[in-house]
Design a protein around this motif. Structure first.
Motif, PDB file in Angstrom:
ATOM      1  N   ARG A  70      -5.372   9.135   2.289  1.00  0.00           N
ATOM      2  CA  ARG A  70      -5.842   8.288   1.198  1.00  0.00           C
ATOM      3  C   ARG A  70      -4.893   7.105   1.096  1.00  0.00           C
ATOM      4  NH1 ARG A  70      -6.828  13.376  -1.353  1.00  0.00           N
ATOM      5  NH2 ARG A  70      -4.757  13.295  -2.327  1.00  0.00           N
ATOM      6  N   GLN A  80       0.820  -1.209   0.000  1.00  0.00           N
ATOM      7  CA  GLN A  80       0.000   0.000   0.000  1.00  0.00           C
ATOM      8  C   GLN A  80       0.852   1.257   0.000  1.00  0.00           C
ATOM      9  OE1 GLN A  80      -2.211  -0.160   3.759  1.00  0.00           O
ATOM     10  NE2 GLN A  80      -0.664   1.083   4.746  1.00  0.00           N
ATOM     11  N   ALA A  98      -3.837   3.845  -1.127  1.00  0.00           N
ATOM     12  CA  ALA A  98      -3.905   3.168  -2.415  1.00  0.00           C
ATOM     13  C   ALA A  98      -3.384   1.754  -2.261  1.00  0.00           C
ATOM     14  CB  ALA A  98      -3.090   3.932  -3.460  1.00  0.00           C
ATOM     15  N   THR A 128      -8.344   3.545  -4.341  1.00  0.00           N
ATOM     16  CA  THR A 128      -7.960   4.481  -3.284  1.00  0.00           C
ATOM     17  C   THR A 128      -9.091   4.589  -2.279  1.00  0.00           C
ATOM     18  OG1 THR A 128      -6.562   5.747  -4.791  1.00  0.00           O
ATOM     19  CG2 THR A 128      -7.258   6.845  -2.773  1.00  0.00           C
ATOM     20  N   GLU A 164      -1.179   8.457   1.439  1.00  0.00           N
ATOM     21  CA  GLU A 164      -0.918   9.822   1.014  1.00  0.00           C
ATOM     22  C   GLU A 164      -1.635  10.818   1.930  1.00  0.00           C
ATOM     23  OE1 GLU A 164      -1.775  12.831  -2.769  1.00  0.00           O
ATOM     24  OE2 GLU A 164      -1.971  10.665  -3.026  1.00  0.00           O
TER      25      GLU A 164
END
Length: 367
Positions: free
Chosen positions: A254, A224, A256, A263, A227
């Motif tokens: 966030r 992963q 991802a 996301t 952010e």
């Protein structure tokens, strides 16, 4: 009258007469703390009555107990109704018939061979040129990077800080973000953040307080990428835990996932769970205190089995753990200071009727 109640009454009678063993006193103390944190047996009391009862018990015990550390307690969820009943009976008797004999003993030392010291502030700094530097500091010191922008274009170098088993470390990154590394963890980062993002890579468990800037801050770990712009969060990505848990305390992030490339947004008080392969598991409400207990100097457990408990202990004390025989499937709830020697931790775990044998830096757990 069930056997649990009879046993408690027998112990309380011995306690009032000053005839209890240190192990029995530890048992009674553990029940006090189970009372303090249980909702099951006290649901019929209003908040004021519950608080008054708890404070009265605490005031009485404070005259008798000198605690070396936060106590630990065990819940066996197969018999929680009986335990809840015991808590109420025991609490009332402790409140109304406090003993007159010598003080409640401190946690008994099992053996001096158990006195393995806890971890400390230490790490290895690996520079871009491959040079390694041992970092050791006092409790409140940390490594601070400052970026002095001369206006010249230079090649950005990447450094890595790695904590060993039995180590932890704190540093401040070039952008002012603060980072805490738990034992057996690492972070790789540039000596200066340039370009359109601030990117670091981590393993193990790391807590971040990210400085607010217009550049996104990206943490890359197994499976992963997280952010953020400015926030407080914890990432637990130990390989032996089987799952990656990102817990958000403040701001928003966030995440991802590498498996499905989707996301997902995390809100404060939530925890995202992924597999190391990047497969999404869940977004759930988090116990944020438990997630960052290690940073604040504690072990904190909530319905965890002995294997999960011992994994944390083994990393912090740099010990090997071996299991023998059939172990109970009890679940543990509790809070213990990480500053204690391993002897104190094991004495508290003995309340669950487990046994421990130490051979140098190996602990054998058996029933």
């Amino acid at each position: 009258m069930n056997i649990e109640k009879e046993e408690l009454l027998r112990l309380l009678k011995k306690y009032r007469a000053g005839q209890t063993s240190p192990a029995e006193e530890e048992f009674l103390e553990a029940y006090y703390h189970l009372f303090e944190h249980s909702d099951d047996g006290l649901e019929k009391l209003d908040a004021a009555a519950k608080e008054a009862l708890k404070q009265n018990i605490r005031a009485g015990l404070d005259q008798k107990i000198t605690l070396q550390q936060k106590s630990f307690w065990l819940r066996n969820y197969r018999s929680i109704a009986a335990v809840a009943f015991l808590i109420l009976v025991g609490s009332y008797l402790l409140l109304t018939q406090l003993p007159k004999h010598e003080s409640f003993s401190k946690t008994t030392q099992i053996s001096k061979t158990y006195d393995i010291a806890p971890g400390s502030n230490k790490a290895i700094l690996t520079l871009a040129n491959g040079q390694s530097i041992a970092l050791k500091n006092e409790k409140d010191e940390k490594l601070i990077y400052q970026w002095l922008d001369s206006g010249a274009t230079t090649t950005v170098a990447y450094n890595t800080i790695t904590t060993p088993r039995g180590g932890q470390f704190q540093l401040t990154l070039p952008d002012g973000s603060r980072v805490w590394l738990n034992a057996a963890s690492s972070i790789s980062f540039p000596t200066a953040f340039t370009g359109k993002e601030r990117r670091v890579e981590t393993t193990g468990e790391v807590y971040f307080e990210v400085a607010k800037e217009h550049l996104p801050f990206i943490v890359s770990t197994a499976g992963q990428e997280v952010e953020v712009l400015g926030t407080h969060f914890n990432i637990n990505a130990y390989a032996d835990e089987g799952q990656i848990k990102t817990t958000l305390l403040e701001g928003s992030v966030r995440i991802a996932a590498s498996a499905d490339h989707k996301t997902r947004l995390l809100k404060p008080g939530q925890q995202a769970v992924f597999m190391p392969s990047g497969q999404f598991v869940a977004i759930q409400e988090a116990d944020t205190e438990m997630a960052v207990a290690w940073k604040n100097g504690f072990f904190k457990f909530d319905k965890q089995n002995i294997q999960s408990v011992m994994r944390q202990i083994s990393r912090w004390y740099d010990i090997e753990v071996v299991y023998q025989g059939n172990l109970p499937d009890d679940e543990y709830v509790g809070k213990i200071k990480r500053s204690a020697n391993v002897s104190g931790v094991l004495n508290i775990l003995r309340l669950s009727k487990l046994n421990f044998k130490v051979e140098e830096r190996k602990i054998i757990v058996y029933n």
